[in-house]
Design an enzyme around this catalytic site. Structure first.
Site, mmCIF file in Angstrom:
data_model
loop_
_atom_site.group_PDB
_atom_site.id
_atom_site.type_symbol
_atom_site.label_atom_id
_atom_site.label_comp_id
_atom_site.label_asym_id
_atom_site.label_seq_id
_atom_site.Cartn_x
_atom_site.Cartn_y
_atom_site.Cartn_z
ATOM 1 N N HIS A 176 1.376 113.756 -89.046
ATOM 2 C CA HIS A 176 1.039 112.550 -88.127
ATOM 3 C C HIS A 176 -0.120 112.114 -87.752
ATOM 4 O O HIS A 176 -0.559 111.196 -87.536
ATOM 5 C CB HIS A 176 2.204 112.974 -87.221
ATOM 6 C CG HIS A 176 2.638 112.000 -86.272
ATOM 7 N ND1 HIS A 176 3.877 111.975 -85.385
ATOM 8 C CD2 HIS A 176 2.225 110.614 -86.177
ATOM 9 C CE1 HIS A 176 4.143 110.768 -84.760
ATOM 10 N NE2 HIS A 176 3.189 110.051 -85.000
ATOM 11 N N TYR A 223 9.043 112.656 -81.220
ATOM 12 C CA TYR A 223 9.496 111.495 -80.483
ATOM 13 C C TYR A 223 10.713 111.799 -79.912
ATOM 14 O O TYR A 223 11.769 112.485 -80.404
ATOM 15 C CB TYR A 223 10.143 110.379 -81.528
ATOM 16 C CG TYR A 223 9.082 109.824 -82.368
ATOM 17 C CD1 TYR A 223 7.770 109.770 -82.009
ATOM 18 C CD2 TYR A 223 9.270 109.053 -83.483
ATOM 19 C CE1 TYR A 223 6.942 108.900 -82.766
ATOM 20 C CE2 TYR A 223 8.402 108.542 -84.184
ATOM 21 C CZ TYR A 223 7.188 108.400 -83.839
ATOM 22 O OH TYR A 223 5.992 107.891 -84.643
#
Length: 331
Positions: free
Chosen positions: A140, A53
């Site tokens: 993830h 991110y």
């Protein structure tokens, strides 16, 4: 702020989690700190980020920005021990420019789940966060190229080293999740206690191949396996419930388009109008009222104003009649 158990651990987490994906990129540091402060003041404890991110908002970003902002907030406030901190590995993008240009497949884009990859990834996350451990570490994106045994053994080592307390998995089909659990049981490795998937009031249409979305089979699986807690990302689908243009054009809607979705959107609009609230607020409140299985709703506001709008869902009480109308809607 209500809490729910994390699987069958002794830990409870806030049912409304704060997603930090845009912090450090589309959300500046001052606004990021403001939202973090407000969330903790409201009794929230569950913070969610990831090492990747966020590389996609523009060419000046490479990933790691969100973790770095959180690290500076921890250093400023000293409140690390007051939060349940989750981050993720395996989706780091080494070439953001090529990824933004669409030149890479997912297999080429993401770092994957090889043992050394995950070990280095978590070490990098800990450095950026300025902490010695996280509370929850997710895979993830699932990586079929790497043997599950290698991935799970590496994750077990991270738990044994004290670098994470618990493990989770994200964007994974049910059959694969069951295989993970079987291997953990066979080899005595720590099993995941959290499952983070895209989940909202709309239901994935039968022809969609998007396995990151919770479907009826996965919900049934979670009802039978109470050692897993569902963490629902994109619960309001970027505001689609209040924007007819997004209902038509938003890329995420490709997995939902159909008569069932049309019926559910119409029901949300009708009930929200009757209650005098937005569709997004209604859907978020609906999720917080779910009991079988219970689930964490993960919000990712970009601004403090958006945060204030979404956290108001905590104060929306839906009676059984309203819940029955919402649950019965569909084609």
């Amino acid at each position: 702020m209500h809490t729910i158990p994390l699987g069958q651990t002794e830990v409870s987490v806030s049912q409304l989690a704060l997603g930090c994906m845009l912090m450090g990129t589309l959300t500046n540091e001052a606004d990021s700190f403001a939202m973090l402060d407000r969330y903790l003041a409201a009794g929230g404890t569950f913070l969610d980020t990831a090492d990747c991110y966020a590389w996609w908002p523009g060419p000046e970003y490479t990933g790691g920005e969100s973790e770095s902002v959180l690290g500076r907030w921890f250093a400023r406030t000293g409140r690390r021990d007051e939060v349940f901190l989750a981050t993720k590995g395996s989706a780091w993008v080494a070439d953001p420019e090529a990824a933004r240009a669409g030149r890479l497949s997912d297999d080429e884009k993401y770092a994957g789940t090889a043992g050394d990859t995950l070990r280095h990834a978590l070490d990098g996350s800990l450095r950026r966060l300025g902490v010695d451990h996280v509370d929850l570490y997710y895979v993830h994106v699932d990586d079929p190229r790497t043997p599950l045994e290698e991935t799970l053994e590496a994750l077990a080592g991270l738990v044994a080293a004290g670098k994470t307390r618990y493990l989770g998995w994200s964007n994974v089909p049910t059959w694969r999740l069951e295989r993970i659990r079987q291997l953990c049981d066979r080899f005595g490795w720590p099993a995941p206690v959290a499952l983070q998937q895209e989940h909202t009031y709309l239901r994935r249409h039968p022809g969609s191949g998007n396995l990151s979305i919770v479907d009826d089979q996965q919900l049934a699986y979670l009802r039978s396996h109470k050692d897993l807690t569902l963490v629902a990302y994109s619960p309001i689908l970027k505001g689609v419930y209040d924007d007819v243009h997004k209902q038509r054009d938003l890329a995420q809607m490709r997995s939902y388009h159909g008569a069932d979705t049309d019926a559910r959107l119409a029901t949300v609009a009708k009930v929200a109008t009757e209650l005098g609230i937005s569709g997004s607020l209604l859907v978020l409140a609906w999720m917080l009222h779910q009991r079988s299985p219970r689930r964490v709703a993960l919000i990712g506001p970009r601004t403090p104003a958006q945060y204030d709008e979404l956290v108001a869902a905590l104060d929306v009480a839906l009676d059984d009649a309203v819940l029955d109308v919402l649950d019965a809607a569909g084609a």
